[in-house]
Design a protein around this motif. Structure first.
Motif, PDB file in Angstrom:
ATOM      1  N   SER A  34     -63.864  -7.131  14.485  1.00  0.00           N
ATOM      2  CA  SER A  34     -63.561  -6.277  13.555  1.00  0.00           C
ATOM      3  C   SER A  34     -63.176  -4.836  14.052  1.00  0.00           C
ATOM      4  O   SER A  34     -62.335  -4.109  13.368  1.00  0.00           O
ATOM      5  CB  SER A  34     -64.792  -6.039  12.419  1.00  0.00           C
ATOM      6  N   ARG A  35     -63.810  -4.341  15.022  1.00  0.00           N
ATOM      7  CA  ARG A  35     -63.861  -3.055  15.469  1.00  0.00           C
ATOM      8  C   ARG A  35     -62.204  -2.621  16.051  1.00  0.00           C
ATOM      9  O   ARG A  35     -61.629  -1.827  15.261  1.00  0.00           O
ATOM     10  CB  ARG A  35     -64.935  -2.625  16.481  1.00  0.00           C
ATOM     11  N   ARG A  44     -59.450  -2.613  13.096  1.00  0.00           N
ATOM     12  CA  ARG A  44     -59.669  -1.384  12.423  1.00  0.00           C
ATOM     13  C   ARG A  44     -58.488  -0.671  13.090  1.00  0.00           C
ATOM     14  O   ARG A  44     -57.526   0.211  12.131  1.00  0.00           O
ATOM     15  CB  ARG A  44     -60.585  -0.568  12.176  1.00  0.00           C
ATOM     16  N   ASP A  74     -54.392   0.506  11.728  1.00  0.00           N
ATOM     17  CA  ASP A  74     -53.667   1.903  11.826  1.00  0.00           C
ATOM     18  C   ASP A  74     -52.276   1.697  12.456  1.00  0.00           C
ATOM     19  O   ASP A  74     -51.334   2.482  12.031  1.00  0.00           O
ATOM     20  CB  ASP A  74     -54.560   2.948  12.608  1.00  0.00           C
TER      21      ASP A  74
END
Length: 209
Positions: free
Chosen positions: A90-91, A94, A98
């Motif tokens: 998940s990190r 993100r 972007d």
């Protein structure tokens, strides 16, 4: 070896380097709209720098496995067609979102590349390429599981990390095992060690049998 349409060489810091045209993603230098594609931060970039014939072309439809924060897949989306980017953690996902914000051809999927059934309903079939950089055990199995998305003449373009399979084994032995497993589903077209840029990695280009 010719580069894919949309990939060129530009001078950065008095060096001839790979570049694509797009919005910067990871703080890379730019020159008149072209962004440095740093082979030391990209296994696919390393394969291109080493002259491997990836078979990639401008406008290709691509499934990218192990997209992480979007460093390499953003370059791919700069020159390719629809680019499906699979990342499980998940990190980094993100950051991938972007990177995709400025790229209408980049489609992030927060999924597990070991479970293609979870994204098969989203990803097109008969793709031109599957690009793989998944640092997990069973890397060859990930390739064979995702073979279903490739056209008959499509390409698997993968970087296999020996230490992700077995930290104690000799990398050459690990790569022999990976290639033997791949050979059940793929015809191997080209292999090259990527150690000049990435230690204990093997670049492989293959096509479905």
């Amino acid at each position: 070896m010719s580069l894919p349409d949309g990939v060129t060489r530009r001078e950065f810091d008095e060096e001839d380097r790979l570049a694509t045209r797009g919005t910067p993603v990871y703080g890379e230098p730019t020159d008149e709209g072209w962004r440095l594609w740093d082979a030391r931060r990209s296994k696919l970039g390393a394969m291109l720098e080493l002259g491997m014939d990836t078979g990639l072309s401008g406008g290709d439809r691509v499934l990218y496995l192990g997209a992480a924060s979007g460093t390499t897949v953003s370059h791919v989306a700069d020159f390719a067609g629809p680019t499906y980017a699979v990342e499980f953690a998940s990190r980094p996902a993100r950051d991938l979102l972007d990177a995709a914000a400025d790229r209408d051809r980049l489609f992030p999927l927060v999924k597990d590349a070991r479970k293609p059934e979870t994204y098969a309903h989203v990803v097109e079939s008969d793709l031109d390429a599957v690009v793989q950089d998944v640092a997990t055990s069973g890397q060859a199995r990930v390739s064979t599981l995702n073979r279903q998305f490739l056209a008959d003449d499509g390409r698997l373009i993968a970087a296999y990390k020996a230490r992700s399979e077995d930290v104690t084994a000799e990398p050459g032995d690990v790569f022999d095992d990976v290639l033997a497993e791949l050979d059940e589903e793929f015809e191997i077209l080209d292999t090259e060690r990527l150690d000049l840029f990435h230690n204990d990695h093997l670049g492989v280009v293959a096509t479905p049998k």
